[in-house]
Design a protein around this motif. Structure first.
Motif, short mmCIF file in Angstrom:
data_model
loop_
_atom_site.label_atom_id
_atom_site.label_comp_id
_atom_site.label_asym_id
_atom_site.label_seq_id
_atom_site.Cartn_x
_atom_site.Cartn_y
_atom_site.Cartn_z
N ASP A 217 -1.49 -4.23 -7.20
CA ASP A 217 -2.17 -5.75 -6.86
C ASP A 217 -0.77 -6.06 -6.19
O ASP A 217 -0.99 -6.39 -4.92
CB ASP A 217 -2.46 -6.43 -7.84
CG ASP A 217 -3.64 -6.50 -8.21
OD1 ASP A 217 -4.24 -5.00 -7.89
OD2 ASP A 217 -3.95 -6.78 -9.96
N GLU A 218 0.37 -6.04 -6.63
CA GLU A 218 1.88 -6.80 -5.64
C GLU A 218 1.34 -6.11 -4.44
O GLU A 218 2.15 -6.94 -3.32
CB GLU A 218 2.67 -6.73 -6.75
CG GLU A 218 2.48 -7.32 -8.20
CD GLU A 218 2.94 -9.51 -7.52
OE1 GLU A 218 3.30 -9.51 -6.84
OE2 GLU A 218 2.08 -9.91 -8.46
N GLN A 219 1.68 -4.71 -4.17
CA GLN A 219 2.17 -4.24 -3.20
C GLN A 219 1.39 -4.22 -2.14
O GLN A 219 1.49 -4.84 -1.25
CB GLN A 219 2.21 -2.81 -3.76
CG GLN A 219 2.55 -2.03 -2.11
CD GLN A 219 1.04 -1.56 -1.57
OE1 GLN A 219 0.10 -1.10 -1.62
NE2 GLN A 219 2.07 -1.28 -0.44
N THR A 220 -0.74 -4.14 -2.76
CA THR A 220 -1.29 -5.52 -1.48
C THR A 220 -0.59 -6.15 -1.07
O THR A 220 -1.04 -6.92 0.80
CB THR A 220 -2.85 -4.80 -2.61
OG1 THR A 220 -3.09 -3.77 -2.30
CG2 THR A 220 -4.20 -6.05 -0.87
N GLU A 278 -0.10 6.69 -3.21
CA GLU A 278 -0.96 6.02 -2.47
C GLU A 278 -0.71 4.81 -1.67
O GLU A 278 -1.13 3.98 -0.66
CB GLU A 278 -2.68 6.20 -3.52
CG GLU A 278 -3.20 6.83 -3.68
CD GLU A 278 -4.11 7.24 -4.87
OE1 GLU A 278 -4.03 5.77 -5.17
OE2 GLU A 278 -4.59 8.59 -5.74
N ALA A 279 0.65 4.25 -2.63
CA ALA A 279 0.78 2.86 -1.78
C ALA A 279 1.00 2.76 -0.51
O ALA A 279 1.13 2.30 0.46
CB ALA A 279 1.27 1.42 -2.38
N GLY A 280 2.21 3.96 -0.26
CA GLY A 280 2.59 4.80 1.01
C GLY A 280 3.77 3.46 0.81
O GLY A 280 3.93 2.71 0.22
N GLY A 281 5.29 4.49 2.15
CA GLY A 281 6.26 3.62 2.03
C GLY A 281 7.36 3.32 1.24
O GLY A 281 8.04 3.37 1.37
#
Length: 394
Positions: A217-220, A278-281
């Motif tokens: 959630d935070e990463q999004t 999956e978050a990427g980066g």
């Protein structure tokens, strides 16, 4: 004046409500937490050097002669590496203390641990390990002891999450106020709250699923606000994926570093590695826990690294040290690191110096090798067929 004060309070309340309702609670929490500390910035020349210290185990065997002596030796390791490297920031990746055995005075042991940093005004942040809790001390008490020092950036971002050190720090350029990197810290929990014999106080040893969901959630939210930023990740106990990586490490030319210990991973696979991929980066993940390992390798395209055992508390006689990560603002997707040992030697450089040492280049080279082999087999087969046909005709 009374009217202005009331109006100001109303504006403040409305501002907080708007922040929370419009999805910008993350940026609000960053500004609130960071308001009493300078933000972490790259230097004017675009550099920022991190030193990772892991498994110091202060406070072990306090009733013996060798326990306090080990703390003195650990302090010397920290002091000497700081003098050799002159980092911009220090990160502790768990097991700062051996809380099961120590007397109930976390403040005193924390003061001893960070004294080499405080003396030279080095800033730091921590993630806690399975030994940072005991019958005489909770993680929150350790956090309170650490937060007495203005140089500490460690905090609890969400008190509803299992564990304590679940938070992130945005990293900024020298002269602008838009972050270029995120450092994530997760609490892999563990340890006992009883005397260690009954097991009734055993804590789970994994990054909780609720923390994984919080990260997503935070990463999004951060991605919507600032775009896809490169990030580094720090926690103590390695995930289960490290087991298979180490099992095949001798056959993987991409890996480098000390491998002289078993991997004792988190006790439950809660999907943290998959979430990070999956978050990427995410560029690199740094862990501690297994004192005889300081290798680095890859999980997909993410660097995964053990830090070196730093303290003289805890098991093992390997040469102590710290993992150094020299960052360059113009190449944040090309992370490198090495171990600076207490004797001054630099070892376990990663990635290796070969320009072909990357997952993409490795896959490309493997494809070329396989394609070449198939081509050779095909050519040999064709020649054998032609030879046999010629022999038959004659």
């Amino acid at each position: 004046m009374q009217c202005l004060k009331v109006t100001g309070n109303i504006v403040y309340i409305l501002t907080v409500l708007i922040v929370q309702l419009t999805g910008f609670a993350t940026s609000y929490s960053i500004s609130r937490v960071q308001s009493d500390k300078p933000v972490i910035r790259f230097n004017a020349d675009g550099t920022l050097k991190i030193v990772n210290f892991s498994d110091l185990h202060y406070g072990e065997a306090p009733h013996t002669d060798w326990g306090p002596a080990a703390d003195v030796k650990s302090a010397n390791v920290t002091k000497n590496i700081l003098e050799m490297e002159h980092p911009d920031f220090v990160i502790f990746t768990g097991d700062l203390l051996t809380a099961e055995e120590m007397f109930p005075n976390a403040t005193d042991y924390m003061a001893k641990l960070v004294a080499p940093l405080v003396d030279k005004n080095y800033r730091w942040a921590s993630t806690y390990g399975n030994h940072d809790i005991g019958e005489n001390m909770t993680r929150l008490e350790l956090l309170a002891a650490e937060q007495k020092f203005e140089q500490s950036y460690t905090y609890q971002m969400n008190a509803s999450l299992p564990g304590v050190t679940n938070y992130y720090l945005p990293i900024y350029p020298a002269n602008t106020d838009e972050p270029v990197m995120i450092w994530w810290f997760f609490d892999s929990q563990g340890g006992r709250t009883d005397d260690g014999t009954t097991g009734k106080g055993q804590q789970p040893e994994h990054i909780d699923p609720a923390v994984v969901a919080w990260f997503k959630d935070e990463q999004t939210t951060l991605k919507k606000q600032w775009g896809q930023l490169p990030s580094l990740v720090f926690f103590h106990i390695p995930p289960v994926e490290f087991v298979s990586i180490q099992e095949h490490i001798e056959n993987n030319p991409l890996c480098a570093g000390l491998m002289d210990d078993d991997v004792t991973p988190q006790d439950n696979n809660t999907g943290i590695m998959q979430a990070l991929w999956e978050a990427g980066g995410v560029q690199a993940i740094f862990v501690g826990h297994n004192h005889g390992n300081s290798w680095c390798c890859f999980y997909e395209q993410i660097q995964v690294c053990y830090n070196r055992h730093t303290g003289y508390g805890g098991y093992g006689s390997w040469t102590r040290g710290g993992r150094v990560v020299p960052l360059q603002i113009d190449s944040l997707t090309e992370i490198s690191s090495y171990i600076r040992q207490e004797d001054g030697q630099i070892v376990d450089k990663f990635p290796k110096t070969s320009p072909s040492n990357s997952p993409k280049m490795y896959q490309r080279n493997q494809f070329i090798k396989n394609a070449t082999a198939i081509m050779l087999v095909s050519m040999i087969g064709e020649r054998l067929f032609n030879y046999s046909r010629f022999s038959y005709m004659n």
